[in-house]
Design an enzyme around this catalytic site. Structure first.
Site, PDB file in Angstrom:
ATOM      1  N   GLU A  18      14.891  -2.403 -17.484  1.00 44.05           N
ATOM      2  CA  GLU A  18      15.294  -0.999 -17.520  1.00 44.05           C
ATOM      3  C   GLU A  18      16.705  -0.824 -18.099  1.00 44.05           C
ATOM      4  O   GLU A  18      17.412   0.131 -17.785  1.00 44.05           O
ATOM      5  CB  GLU A  18      15.184  -0.403 -16.119  1.00 44.05           C
ATOM      6  CG  GLU A  18      13.729  -0.318 -15.690  1.00 44.05           C
ATOM      7  CD  GLU A  18      13.539  -0.143 -14.194  1.00 44.05           C
ATOM      8  OE1 GLU A  18      13.063   0.917 -13.788  1.00 44.05           O
ATOM      9  OE2 GLU A  18      13.869  -1.063 -13.443  1.00 44.05           O
ATOM     10  N   SER A 188       9.600   0.590 -13.813  1.00 43.72           N
ATOM     11  CA  SER A 188       9.224   1.272 -15.056  1.00 43.72           C
ATOM     12  C   SER A 188       7.776   0.998 -15.449  1.00 43.72           C
ATOM     13  O   SER A 188       7.425   1.058 -16.625  1.00 43.72           O
ATOM     14  CB  SER A 188      10.155   0.884 -16.209  1.00 43.72           C
ATOM     15  OG  SER A 188      11.412   1.453 -16.017  1.00 43.72           O
ATOM     16  N   TYR A 261       8.826   7.193 -20.533  1.00 41.68           N
ATOM     17  CA  TYR A 261       9.972   7.253 -21.455  1.00 41.68           C
ATOM     18  C   TYR A 261       9.658   7.706 -22.873  1.00 41.68           C
ATOM     19  O   TYR A 261      10.562   7.945 -23.642  1.00 41.68           O
ATOM     20  CB  TYR A 261      10.660   5.878 -21.508  1.00 41.68           C
ATOM     21  CG  TYR A 261      11.048   5.388 -20.133  1.00 41.68           C
ATOM     22  CD1 TYR A 261      11.914   6.136 -19.341  1.00 41.68           C
ATOM     23  CD2 TYR A 261      10.522   4.205 -19.613  1.00 41.68           C
ATOM     24  CE1 TYR A 261      12.261   5.713 -18.071  1.00 41.68           C
ATOM     25  CE2 TYR A 261      10.874   3.770 -18.343  1.00 41.68           C
ATOM     26  CZ  TYR A 261      11.736   4.531 -17.582  1.00 41.68           C
ATOM     27  OH  TYR A 261      12.081   4.114 -16.330  1.00 41.68           O
ATOM     28  N   ARG A 300      15.180   7.467  -3.847  1.00 34.63           N
ATOM     29  CA  ARG A 300      14.119   8.367  -4.321  1.00 34.63           C
ATOM     30  C   ARG A 300      12.797   7.795  -3.821  1.00 34.63           C
ATOM     31  O   ARG A 300      12.477   6.636  -4.102  1.00 34.63           O
ATOM     32  CB  ARG A 300      14.105   8.463  -5.842  1.00 34.63           C
ATOM     33  CG  ARG A 300      13.319   9.690  -6.343  1.00 34.63           C
ATOM     34  CD  ARG A 300      13.081   9.641  -7.841  1.00 34.63           C
ATOM     35  NE  ARG A 300      12.128   8.603  -8.165  1.00 34.63           N
ATOM     36  CZ  ARG A 300      12.242   7.752  -9.192  1.00 34.63           C
ATOM     37  NH1 ARG A 300      13.255   7.803  -9.994  1.00 34.63           N
ATOM     38  NH2 ARG A 300      11.319   6.816  -9.400  1.00 34.63           N
ATOM     39  N   ASP A 302       8.843   7.883  -3.904  1.00 33.07           N
ATOM     40  CA  ASP A 302       7.777   8.307  -4.819  1.00 33.07           C
ATOM     41  C   ASP A 302       6.436   8.276  -4.094  1.00 33.07           C
ATOM     42  O   ASP A 302       6.040   7.229  -3.567  1.00 33.07           O
ATOM     43  CB  ASP A 302       7.693   7.359  -6.025  1.00 33.07           C
ATOM     44  CG  ASP A 302       8.964   7.404  -6.874  1.00 33.07           C
ATOM     45  OD1 ASP A 302       9.836   8.254  -6.619  1.00 33.07           O
ATOM     46  OD2 ASP A 302       9.074   6.565  -7.789  1.00 33.07           O
ATOM     47  N   GLU A 315       6.493   4.011  -3.531  1.00 32.02           N
ATOM     48  CA  GLU A 315       7.614   3.074  -3.570  1.00 32.02           C
ATOM     49  C   GLU A 315       8.917   3.802  -3.315  1.00 32.02           C
ATOM     50  O   GLU A 315       8.993   5.030  -3.392  1.00 32.02           O
ATOM     51  CB  GLU A 315       7.662   2.341  -4.916  1.00 32.02           C
ATOM     52  CG  GLU A 315       7.877   3.270  -6.081  1.00 32.02           C
ATOM     53  CD  GLU A 315       8.511   2.569  -7.276  1.00 32.02           C
ATOM     54  OE1 GLU A 315       9.046   1.465  -7.139  1.00 32.02           O
ATOM     55  OE2 GLU A 315       8.506   3.182  -8.361  1.00 32.02           O
ATOM     56  N   ASN A 317      13.060   3.806  -4.426  1.00 35.74           N
ATOM     57  CA  ASN A 317      14.017   3.340  -5.443  1.00 35.74           C
ATOM     58  C   ASN A 317      15.423   3.560  -4.917  1.00 35.74           C
ATOM     59  O   ASN A 317      15.795   4.693  -4.601  1.00 35.74           O
ATOM     60  CB  ASN A 317      13.844   4.138  -6.730  1.00 35.74           C
ATOM     61  CG  ASN A 317      12.463   3.949  -7.314  1.00 35.74           C
ATOM     62  OD1 ASN A 317      12.201   2.949  -7.976  1.00 35.74           O
ATOM     63  ND2 ASN A 317      11.558   4.882  -7.050  1.00 35.74           N
ATOM     64  N   GLY A 321      16.916   6.704 -11.428  1.00 34.94           N
ATOM     65  CA  GLY A 321      17.465   7.084 -12.724  1.00 34.94           C
ATOM     66  C   GLY A 321      18.428   8.272 -12.602  1.00 34.94           C
ATOM     67  O   GLY A 321      18.205   9.168 -11.784  1.00 34.94           O
TER      68      GLY A 321
HETATM   69  N1  LIG Z   1      -2.416   2.597  -5.721  1.00 39.02           N
HETATM   70  C1  LIG Z   1      -2.254   3.401  -6.775  1.00 39.02           C
HETATM   71  N2  LIG Z   1      -3.128   4.406  -7.012  1.00 39.02           N
HETATM   72  C2  LIG Z   1      -2.981   5.232  -8.093  1.00 39.02           C
HETATM   73  N3  LIG Z   1      -1.987   5.099  -9.002  1.00 39.02           N
HETATM   74  C3  LIG Z   1      -1.092   4.097  -8.824  1.00 39.02           C
HETATM   75  C4  LIG Z   1      -1.169   3.212  -7.711  1.00 39.02           C
HETATM   76  N4  LIG Z   1      -0.141   2.323  -7.794  1.00 39.02           N
HETATM   77  C5  LIG Z   1       0.545   2.656  -8.917  1.00 39.02           C
HETATM   78  N5  LIG Z   1      -0.015   3.700  -9.545  1.00 39.02           N
HETATM   79  C6  LIG Z   1       0.447   4.312 -10.813  1.00 39.02           C
HETATM   80  O1  LIG Z   1       1.365   3.418 -11.436  1.00 39.02           O
HETATM   81  C7  LIG Z   1       2.689   4.008 -11.487  1.00 39.02           C
HETATM   82  C8  LIG Z   1       3.749   2.945 -11.285  1.00 39.02           C
HETATM   83  O2  LIG Z   1       3.563   2.299 -10.054  1.00 39.02           O
HETATM   84  P1  LIG Z   1       4.760   1.944  -9.090  1.00 39.02           P
HETATM   85  O3  LIG Z   1       4.190   1.221  -7.934  1.00 39.02           O
HETATM   86  O4  LIG Z   1       5.536   3.169  -8.806  1.00 39.02           O
HETATM   87  O5  LIG Z   1       5.640   0.913  -9.934  1.00 39.02           O
HETATM   88  P2  LIG Z   1       7.049   1.031 -10.709  1.00 39.02           P
HETATM   89  O6  LIG Z   1       8.049   0.439  -9.751  1.00 39.02           O
HETATM   90  O7  LIG Z   1       6.914   0.178 -11.915  1.00 39.02           O
HETATM   91  O8  LIG Z   1       7.319   2.475 -10.989  1.00 39.02           O
HETATM   92  C9  LIG Z   1       2.668   5.075 -10.418  1.00 39.02           C
HETATM   93  O9  LIG Z   1       3.631   6.073 -10.670  1.00 39.02           O
HETATM   94  C10 LIG Z   1       1.230   5.588 -10.534  1.00 39.02           C
HETATM   95  O10 LIG Z   1       1.060   6.414 -11.689  1.00 39.02           O
HETATM   96 MG   LIG Z   2       7.248   4.059  -9.623  1.00 43.86          MG
END
Ligand SMILES: Nc1ncnc2c1ncn2[C@@H]1O[C@H](COP(=O)(O)OP(=O)(O)O)[C@@H](O)[C@H]1O
Ligand SMILES: [Mg+2]
Length: 370
Positions: A18, A188, A261, A300, A302, A315, A317, A321
């Site tokens: 990132e 990301s 992005y 943050r 999510d 998750e 953070n 950002g």
């Molecule tokens: N269990 C899930 N069900 C549906 N979508 C998911 C799931 N896990 C991740 N995603 C999709 O993938 C994206 C990135 O996952 P995330 O766990 O937030 O990782 P990162 O830390 O890379 O942002 C999420 O914002 C969502 O769009």
């Molecule tokens: Mg995420």
């Protein structure tokens, strides 16, 4: 009488995927910092992990401002140590530091530990909370133990995959298709894929293992809304505050790197349109999660919200950002806290935390020697 502005080190770039986002976050924070209160000392870190002097960091930012790639250049004279005497003394001269390196080495407790060792006040969570939030496998265990809803998952170590790939695919299939495969310590959306059938599993798992030695396989929440909530610490030991909620809408399969992005069609909506009950629920869970990991300064959270209104914490953070298009500063902006005041508060929180830690240490030492 006006006092001299204090020296605020802003650390950005770094060895993480990132890097570019970190450069943009630093530009926004430096641009917003109140110059009557803070004299910003930029401290750029190249992708290979070399720290530039403030002078070279400033030139790098000026070049980027004039159209150079958003990338911290490697130092011109190759150095065997990642941080020179000059950069170290500039760092030690700071009154406070704003670490703005996202992802590994910046957001995972490593940089925080370095700043602790130097006894510098810094923005954001300490070593423990940073490390937990960055490690999705550990974080999910802690969150679910605190009663926070997270999507069902299994964690797979590289060793398991090497010795029994068929067994891993079989175990994953018990979550049902589709499922998500992701590196435990990533960001990301790099290394993340959605697996729709058994045939797609091996490639997705190998891709996630290219980013980390441990991965998560997670039940997919069907057509979720992506909702985010900011949490901000309060001075004088008051409870942290939560922001209004924001929503991200993408036309892609999920919120992947391109959606984050590159895709101009991705929309950030702040505040999000949600009923009051769901809003309060998400804000409460954000606070619960903050406490569960022992966060400080900012987080943050999510979420994924299913079509039935069920919520899942995706998750946390600890260095969200701060780019001009980022959700965390935007959510506080819409609640009446402009970025310059948000920066002030975050830095003051870091200073207050260091004072409190010193007091605790002095007390503990006094007690130990009685
Ligand atoms: N269990 C899930 N069900 C549906 N979508 C998911 C799931 N896990 C991740 N995603 C999709 O993938 C994206 C990135 O996952 P995330 O766990 O937030 O990782 P990162 O830390 O890379 O942002 C999420 O914002 C969502 O769009
Ligand atoms: Mg995420």
């Amino acid at each position: 009488m006006t006092s001299e502005p204090r020296r605020l080190g802003v650390i950005f770039g770094g060895a993480s995927v990132e890097h570019t986002i970190s450069v943009r976050s630093a530009q926004a924070v430096i641009g917003a910092a109140d110059t009557e209160r803070w004299r910003v000392i930029p401290l750029a870190v190249s992708r290979s992990g070399h720290w530039l002097t403030p002078e070279h960091s400033r030139s790098a930012l000026d070049a980027i401002q004039s159209g150079a790639p958003e990338e911290v250049p490697e130092p011109m004279i190759a150095s065997s140590t990642p941080i020179s005497h000059e950069a170290t003394s500039a760092l030690l001269d700071c009154d406070a530091v704003f670490p703005l390196i996202h992802g590994t080495t910046g957001e995972d407790g490593v940089l925080q530990g370095f700043l602790e060792t130097l006894d510098l006040p810094y923005v954001g969570s300490g070593v423990g909370a940073s490390a937990i939030a960055m490690d999705k496998a550990r974080c999910k265990q802690i969150l679910s133990q605190a009663g926070i809803p997270v999507a069902p998952w299994i964690a797979v170590a590289c060793e398991d995959w090497r010795t029994d790939p068929t067994g891993v695919v079989r175990q994953a299939s018990q979550l049902g298709y589709p499922y998500f495969v992701k590196p435990s310590r990533g960001g990301s959306s790099i290394g993340i894929s959605r697996v729709n059938s058994r045939e797609e599993a091996a490639e997705a798992i190998a891709m996630a293992f290219a980013c980390d030695s441990e991965i998560l396989i997670e039940e997919a929440i069907p057509t979720p809304r992506e909702i985010e909530c900011g949490v901000l610490g309060s001075l004088d030991g008051d409870s942290p505050i939560v922001s209004p909620l924001g929503e991200i809408r993408t036309k892609r399969d999920f919120y992947d790197y391109t959606a984050k992005y590159e895709d101009p069609q991705t929309e950030l909506i702040a505040p999000a349109e949600l009923d009051q009950e769901t809003t309060l629920q998400l804000q409460n869970v954000s606070l619960q999660a903050w406490r569960a990991i022992g966060a400080e300064g900012m987080v943050r959270a999510d979420f994924l919200v299913g079509p039935d209104g069920q919520i899942w914490l995706g998750e946390l953070n600890t260095i969200p950002g701060f780019t001009s298009a980022s959700m965390y500063p935007r959510l506080f902006e819409v609640s009446g806290l402009p970025l310059s005041q948000l920066v002030d508060r975050l830095v003051e929180l870091g200073i207050e935390r260091r004072l409190a830690r010193r007091r605790f240490r002095a007390q503990a030492d006094g007690g130990a020697h009685q």
